[in-house]
Design an enzyme around this catalytic site. Structure first.
Site, PDB file in Angstrom:
ATOM      1  N   ARG A   1       2.155   0.750  10.241  1.00  0.00           N
ATOM      2  CA  ARG A   1       1.736   1.206   8.911  1.00  0.00           C
ATOM      3  C   ARG A   1       2.907   1.095   7.940  1.00  0.00           C
ATOM      4  NH1 ARG A   1      -2.889   3.649   7.889  1.00  0.00           N
ATOM      5  NH2 ARG A   1      -3.203   4.005  10.106  1.00  0.00           N
TER       6      ARG A   1
ATOM      7  N   GLU B   1      -6.500  -1.518  15.303  1.00  0.00           N
ATOM      8  CA  GLU B   1      -7.149  -2.438  14.370  1.00  0.00           C
ATOM      9  C   GLU B   1      -6.179  -3.541  13.934  1.00  0.00           C
ATOM     10  OE1 GLU B   1      -8.600  -0.517  10.825  1.00  0.00           O
ATOM     11  OE2 GLU B   1      -8.505  -2.398   9.704  1.00  0.00           O
TER      12      GLU B   1
ATOM     13  N   ARG C   1       0.859  -6.803  12.413  1.00  0.00           N
ATOM     14  CA  ARG C   1       0.257  -6.231  13.615  1.00  0.00           C
ATOM     15  C   ARG C   1       0.088  -7.288  14.706  1.00  0.00           C
ATOM     16  NH1 ARG C   1      -4.027  -1.461  11.675  1.00  0.00           N
ATOM     17  NH2 ARG C   1      -2.457  -0.311  10.471  1.00  0.00           N
TER      18      ARG C   1
ATOM     19  N   ARG D   1       0.831  -1.214   0.000  1.00  0.00           N
ATOM     20  CA  ARG D   1       0.000   0.000   0.000  1.00  0.00           C
ATOM     21  C   ARG D   1       0.859   1.256   0.000  1.00  0.00           C
ATOM     22  NH1 ARG D   1      -4.891  -1.910   4.141  1.00  0.00           N
ATOM     23  NH2 ARG D   1      -5.280  -3.844   3.007  1.00  0.00           N
TER      24      ARG D   1
ATOM     25  N   SER E   1     -10.332  -6.513   9.898  1.00  0.00           N
ATOM     26  CA  SER E   1     -11.530  -5.802   9.456  1.00  0.00           C
ATOM     27  C   SER E   1     -12.330  -6.787   8.618  1.00  0.00           C
ATOM     28  CB  SER E   1     -11.125  -4.582   8.632  1.00  0.00           C
ATOM     29  OG  SER E   1     -12.247  -3.779   8.366  1.00  0.00           O
TER      30      SER E   1
END
Length: 430
Positions: free
Chosen positions: A280, A352, A394, A265, A355
């Site tokens: 991130r 998070e 994560r 990303r 999801s």
RNA sequence: GGAAGGAUGGCAGAGCGGUUGAAUGCAACGGUCUUGAAAACCGUCGAGUCGCAAGGCUCCGUGAGUUCGAAUCUCACUCCUUCCGCCA
């Protein structure tokens, strides 16, 4: 893609639902386009019908050696006119499609309404009665400090060789990533009934359109310079697109797929956020879960899928909470989303880690993925769901922060030990 | 990268430029027969779109062209298969 019929027949309802999302969506140009398109279509089809009629007649007359001059004269004017009208219709259709393709999914009725993440609703926490306390006698470190002391995370080398938001995992760190991945895949395939897939990490425009990353979110993607490929931002893209263009027998549903992939990303809109640590990254590993279902079972499937992601955290004994995203915080393609947020004592907050979304028929329409009913033979769009099960990087963050000891060592969770060749404790090297 | 062949309905597989949206077979579905099943026989059986409907229109890898008319002819592109070369 929203159903054109629904948008046309229930405009005020659609507009009201869209309004609950962040960003505003004006449908007036859409409706104008739609009306113009239908008018053009009627006109075009009338001309086409006449053309077909004439060419059939000409064929018949030539066979009978009759003179077709009169009809040919008519075609001389009708031909160009038809070509022009067809072109106009086509342009109009493309405009209409691109308007439609830019509209996000409608939130499901039961989704809490809210402007942004502040409107999200915590549904449950695990373990029950968990207190967000920190040890009295020492202060837990951030995962990047823990990782660097253990010598398993090397941000400096990555910055040097690639740039910001990349990491070298070293030694036990690399092995922990591999262990977490294997643990998750085993859980989902052996206990939850998923088929394991190892998909390509590159994909094309069509697939990205199918799942909804394109055309709106191109700036979030890495693309290749010389080939028409993009790096996948999530395995959701290849997995879901496995059924693209297909008509699937109802009896074959639900289809449950899981995959480990790296995800890529740009994080273009996140400059300055989470710049330190693993939270991130431009590249990270993730185990993904995807369901292809019959429409009537997709909401139940979302509960199952979410519980499968929750099981990962329970087995790892990582405290987490399950959050229902509100309308303003949901992704483009989703009609209903649950986030799992894992507790990070080093940062004193929940983050998070998964999801899980039901997109209903939104992606299916874009992909033209349909099912055929056994009883009636009727063809209709399938429903598609996706969720992280879970984000591997994560998860490592959560392990490092939750399992760290006062002396800087990190205990290996029981569930991972079979995958680590007997290692049960990581000790600081500095 | 070079050479050759191919792309048609869920699958297999036909298709002189003019009732071909598409033969045929398999699969599927309905029915007859049967105590039941199988077999046999009869029938149905692509998707999308416009329309209240009758019905119309579009789609035979994608795009452009020739023609009154294209699944069928021409060109370009994409993908697949086989052979050669290279290669993890």
């Amino acid at each position: 893609m929203l159903d054109l019929k629904t948008v046309r027949e229930r405009p005020e309802w659609v507009e009201a639902r869209l309004k609950t999302r962040s960003g505003h969506y004006d449908l007036t140009t859409f409706y104008a386009l739609e009306a113009e398109k239908r008018e053009l279509q009627a006109k075009t089809e009338k001309l086409q019908a006449r053309r077909n009629e004439i060419s059939r007649a000409v064929g018949r007359m030539k066979a009978n050696k009759e003179d077709a001059a009169e009809l040919l004269t008519e075609m001389a004017t009708l031909g160009p006119l038809l070509k022009e009208t067809e072109g106009a219709l086509r342009t109009k259709e493309e405009d209409l499609q691109s308007e439609l393709a830019r509209l996000p999914n409608l939130p499901a009725e039961e989704v809490p309404i809210g402007p942004n993440e502040s409107g999200n609703v915590v549904l449950r926490s695990w373990p029950e009665g968990f207190k967000q306390t920190t040890p009295a006698t020492w202060t837990p470190l951030n995962h990047w400090d823990v990782g660097e002391r253990l010598g398993i995370l090397d941000f400096a080398s990555a910055a040097e060789t690639v740039g910001a938001r990349f990491t070298f995992f070293r030694g036990a760190g690399a092995r922990l990533i591999r262990a977490l991945t294997a643990f998750m895949l085993d859980l989902h395939t052996l206990e939850h009934g998923y088929e394991e897939i190892l998909p390509p990490f590159l994909t094309n425009k069509e697939s990205l359109f199918g799942t909804g990353q394109l055309p709106k979110f191109e700036e979030d993607l890495f693309c290749l310079r010389d080939e028409p490929f993009y790096l996948i931002p999530t395995a959701e893209v290849p997995l879901t697109n496995m059924v693209r263009g297909q008509i699937i027998d109802e009896s074959r549903l639900p289809i449950k797929l899981t995959a480990w992939t790296a995800c890529f990303r740009r994080e273009a809109g996140a400059a300055g956020r989470d710049t330190r640590g693993l939270i991130r990254q431009h590249q990270f590993d993730k185990v993904e879960l995807v369901w292809i279902t019959r429409p009537e079972e997709s909401m139940e499937a979302l509960e199952s899928l979410t519980s499968h992601a929750e099981t990962v955290l329970k087995r790892l004994e990582l405290p987490y909470r399950t959050v229902a995203l509100c309308t303003g915080d949901m992704g483009f393609a989703s009609a209903k989303t649950y986030d799992l947020e894992v507790w990070l004592p080093g940062q004193g907050c929940y983050r998070e880690i998964s999801s899980c979304s039901n997109t209903l028929d939104f992606q299916a329409r874009r992909m033209k993925a349909r099912l055929r009913r056994t009883e009636t033979k009727v063809v209709e769009p399938v429903h598609t769901l996706n969720g992280s099960g879970v984000a591997v990087g994560r998860a490592l963050v959560a392990v490092l922060e939750n399992y760290q000891q006062a002396d800087g060592s990190v205990v290996i969770p029981d569930a991972l030990r079979p995958y680590l060749g007997g290692i049960s404790l990581l000790k600081p090297t500095m």
